[in-house]
Write a protein that holds these residues in place. Structure first.
Motif, mmCIF file in Angstrom:
data_model
loop_
_atom_site.group_PDB
_atom_site.id
_atom_site.type_symbol
_atom_site.label_atom_id
_atom_site.label_comp_id
_atom_site.label_asym_id
_atom_site.label_seq_id
_atom_site.Cartn_x
_atom_site.Cartn_y
_atom_site.Cartn_z
ATOM 1 N N GLY A 159 20.080 -1.447 47.449
ATOM 2 C CA GLY A 159 20.556 -0.129 47.857
ATOM 3 C C GLY A 159 20.913 -0.075 49.329
ATOM 4 N N MET A 160 20.059 -0.655 50.172
ATOM 5 C CA MET A 160 20.315 -0.652 51.609
ATOM 6 C C MET A 160 21.545 -1.484 51.940
ATOM 7 S SD MET A 160 19.122 0.736 54.302
ATOM 8 C CE MET A 160 20.609 0.851 55.278
ATOM 9 N N PHE B 120 24.783 -0.022 53.860
ATOM 10 C CA PHE B 120 25.226 -0.651 55.105
ATOM 11 C C PHE B 120 26.725 -0.952 55.065
ATOM 12 C CE2 PHE B 120 26.151 -4.535 57.509
ATOM 13 C CZ PHE B 120 25.772 -4.148 58.778
ATOM 14 N N PHE B 121 27.170 -1.589 53.971
ATOM 15 C CA PHE B 121 28.580 -1.940 53.863
ATOM 16 C C PHE B 121 29.469 -0.693 53.789
ATOM 17 C CE2 PHE B 121 26.902 -6.104 52.583
ATOM 18 C CZ PHE B 121 27.751 -6.945 53.301
ATOM 19 N N GLU B 122 29.013 0.328 53.071
ATOM 20 C CA GLU B 122 29.795 1.569 52.965
ATOM 21 C C GLU B 122 29.869 2.298 54.301
ATOM 22 O OE1 GLU B 122 28.006 3.762 49.821
ATOM 23 O OE2 GLU B 122 28.596 2.332 48.257
ATOM 24 N N ARG B 123 28.746 2.385 55.010
ATOM 25 C CA ARG B 123 28.731 3.060 56.308
ATOM 26 C C ARG B 123 29.568 2.310 57.328
ATOM 27 N NH1 ARG B 123 24.498 6.766 57.136
ATOM 28 N NH2 ARG B 123 25.430 7.051 59.206
ATOM 29 N N LEU B 124 29.556 0.999 57.265
ATOM 30 C CA LEU B 124 30.365 0.196 58.180
ATOM 31 C C LEU B 124 31.850 0.465 57.946
ATOM 32 C CD1 LEU B 124 30.475 -2.066 60.328
ATOM 33 C CD2 LEU B 124 30.503 -3.712 58.444
ATOM 34 N N GLN B 125 32.237 0.532 56.660
ATOM 35 C CA GLN B 125 33.631 0.796 56.333
ATOM 36 C C GLN B 125 34.045 2.198 56.774
ATOM 37 O OE1 GLN B 125 35.303 -1.864 55.026
ATOM 38 N NE2 GLN B 125 37.120 -0.695 55.548
ATOM 39 N N GLN B 126 33.145 3.160 56.577
ATOM 40 C CA GLN B 126 33.423 4.531 57.013
ATOM 41 C C GLN B 126 33.598 4.610 58.525
ATOM 42 O OE1 GLN B 126 30.186 6.890 55.502
ATOM 43 N NE2 GLN B 126 30.780 6.588 53.349
ATOM 44 N N ALA B 127 32.736 3.897 59.266
ATOM 45 C CA ALA B 127 32.801 3.909 60.729
ATOM 46 C C ALA B 127 34.118 3.320 61.223
ATOM 47 C CB ALA B 127 31.623 3.132 61.305
ATOM 48 N N ILE B 128 34.574 2.275 60.557
ATOM 49 C CA ILE B 128 35.826 1.632 60.956
ATOM 50 C C ILE B 128 37.011 2.564 60.735
ATOM 51 C CG2 ILE B 128 37.427 -0.230 60.331
ATOM 52 C CD1 ILE B 128 34.995 -2.016 59.885
ATOM 53 N N ASN B 129 36.950 3.410 59.706
ATOM 54 C CA ASN B 129 38.081 4.274 59.354
ATOM 55 C C ASN B 129 38.000 5.676 59.956
ATOM 56 O OD1 ASN B 129 39.372 2.323 57.717
ATOM 57 N ND2 ASN B 129 37.968 2.775 56.038
ATOM 58 N N THR B 130 37.094 5.898 60.908
ATOM 59 C CA THR B 130 36.885 7.245 61.453
ATOM 60 C C THR B 130 38.047 7.717 62.329
ATOM 61 O OG1 THR B 130 34.491 6.914 61.439
ATOM 62 C CG2 THR B 130 35.339 8.692 62.823
ATOM 63 N N THR B 131 38.485 6.923 63.284
ATOM 64 C CA THR B 131 39.552 7.316 64.217
ATOM 65 C C THR B 131 40.618 6.229 64.282
ATOM 66 O OG1 THR B 131 38.492 6.274 66.129
ATOM 67 C CG2 THR B 131 37.834 8.540 65.599
ATOM 68 N N LEU C 108 25.643 -11.815 52.912
ATOM 69 C CA LEU C 108 24.628 -10.784 52.723
ATOM 70 C C LEU C 108 24.934 -9.848 51.567
ATOM 71 C CD1 LEU C 108 23.912 -9.692 56.416
ATOM 72 C CD2 LEU C 108 22.669 -11.353 55.023
ATOM 73 N N HIS C 109 26.127 -9.943 50.987
ATOM 74 C CA HIS C 109 26.502 -8.989 49.943
ATOM 75 C C HIS C 109 25.614 -9.172 48.722
ATOM 76 C CE1 HIS C 109 28.844 -6.531 47.246
ATOM 77 N NE2 HIS C 109 29.553 -6.119 48.278
ATOM 78 N N PRO C 110 25.065 -8.063 48.163
ATOM 79 C CA PRO C 110 24.152 -8.161 47.012
ATOM 80 C C PRO C 110 24.742 -8.877 45.803
ATOM 81 C CG PRO C 110 24.042 -5.965 47.970
ATOM 82 C CD PRO C 110 25.177 -6.679 48.662
#
Length: 346
Positions: free
Chosen positions: A244-245, A249-260, A281-283
């Motif tokens: 789950g973590m 992590f991977f989803e939040r990283l992708q979101q951060a990259i696409n913010t601005t 590290l991918h599950p």
């Protein structure tokens, strides 16, 4: 190059048989000595064999099994009333020597009970254990067991898990005397329940296991222990927490990259570096828990596994076939049983 066969329970899992067949196609391309027996319902499987160009493949065999085991089915009821289930038929192929391993994404409890009934356990082993490799920060893997097959375990059972995990890690990772720890609430010798303490004493007393003491959950990925042993209740929670973590992590990283626009521009530069550093590290890479302690090879794929994750479950089965894991565990067990016999006569 020796030929080997995997019996694939195509009806297990949350997303239907197309996942298993797609993963099979990829595995066959990568391993020219691999043969796969697809087990499942002909009405559902035949169109998919055509779709993935596997219908007349010279290394694919299909065995019809009309019954399917759901995730909600009671394992004991399955054992008594599902004699034509795809899971049981796949296991029977291993028992009869027509396949070298079975891979299933079906009901974990049913798989353990059916596998134990069909393949039997090795001498000296009362319960099979689910074990899987997890990445650690030293660039290698740590093996965690049990992952949910045995929710409650006595000290003898945990000792056997440590022994089997040590042999698996030694063979697959090619490590000499892999380090073994017990998962506990602290490193101190006075921590933990009586079962953990008794098992620690047993592990410390044998020369066949490189026992290094207790380990806490926050140390699972630091690489200090090559094998981490616990009961299935704690092990399953630890594994699911990691999965789950990892996804968060991977989803939040992708979101951060696409913010601005600036982060997207920066992401284009950093993405190749980030992907290269995090690819291990991918599950999905660690899908495929081994059900060890049996007289045959059984790999449990995650019920929610996608094509990529299912492919890695097949890869895990191939590794165990190549290293003949049941035979290696059996040989080590003989040495431990002989050691115990000598101690009992002193």
């Amino acid at each position: 190059m020796r030929k080997f066969t995997i019996a694939l329970d195509a009806m297990g899992g949350d997303f239907g048989p197309h996942i298993s067949l797609s993963a099979s196609s990829k595995s066959l391309q990568l391993h020219p000595n691999l043969f796969i027996t697809i087990v499942g319902d002909a009405q559902q499987i035949t169109p998919l064999l055509k779709k993935y160009q596997l219908l007349n493949h010279n290394r694919i065999k299909f065995v019809h099994a009309p019954e399917t085991i759901s995730m909600e089915d009671d394992p004991v009821s399955v054992l008594r009333h599902r004699s034509q289930s795809s899971m049981l038929v796949a296991l029977q192929l291993v028992a009869k020597g027509e396949a070298d391993a079975c891979v299933s994404a079906g009901n974990t409890g049913a798989l353990m009970l059916l596998a134990k009934h069909t393949l039997k356990t090795l001498e000296g082993i009362s319960r099979p254990a689910l074990v899987s490799a997890l990445p650690n920060n030293r660039g290698g893997h740590s093996y965690l067991m049990d992952l949910g097959a045995n929710l409650q375990c006595g000290c003898d059972t945990l000792f056997n898990f440590a022994l089997m995990g040590s042999v698996l890690c030694e063979q697959v990772e090619q490590l000499s005397a892999p380090s073994v720890s017990l998962l506990n609430v602290g490193r101190e010798s006075n921590k933990g329940n009586d079962t953990i303490k008794q098992c620690a004493e047993m592990l410390s007393a044998t020369e066949f296991i490189n026992y290094i003491g207790y380990i806490e959950a926050n140390e699972l990925f630091d690489g200090r222990a090559d094998v981490v042993v616990t009961d299935g209740f704690s092990g399953n929670i630890a594994l699911k927490s990691y999965e789950g973590m990892g996804r968060v992590f991977f989803e939040r990283l992708q979101q951060a990259i696409n913010t601005t626009w600036y982060s997207r521009l920066l992401g284009k530069v950093l993405n190749p570096i980030i992907k290269n550093q995090l690819k291990n590290l991918h599950p999905d890479l660690y899908n495929g828990a081994s059900l060890i302690g049996l007289r045959g090879i059984v790999v449990k794929s995650h019920g929610s596994a996608n094509e990529s994750a299912s492919f890695y479950a097949i890869e895990q089965a191939i590794k165990e076939i190549q290293w003949q894991i049941p035979a290696c565990i059996s040989a080590r067990l003989e040495s431990v049983l002989a050691e115990r016999d000598c101690l009992s006569h002193e």
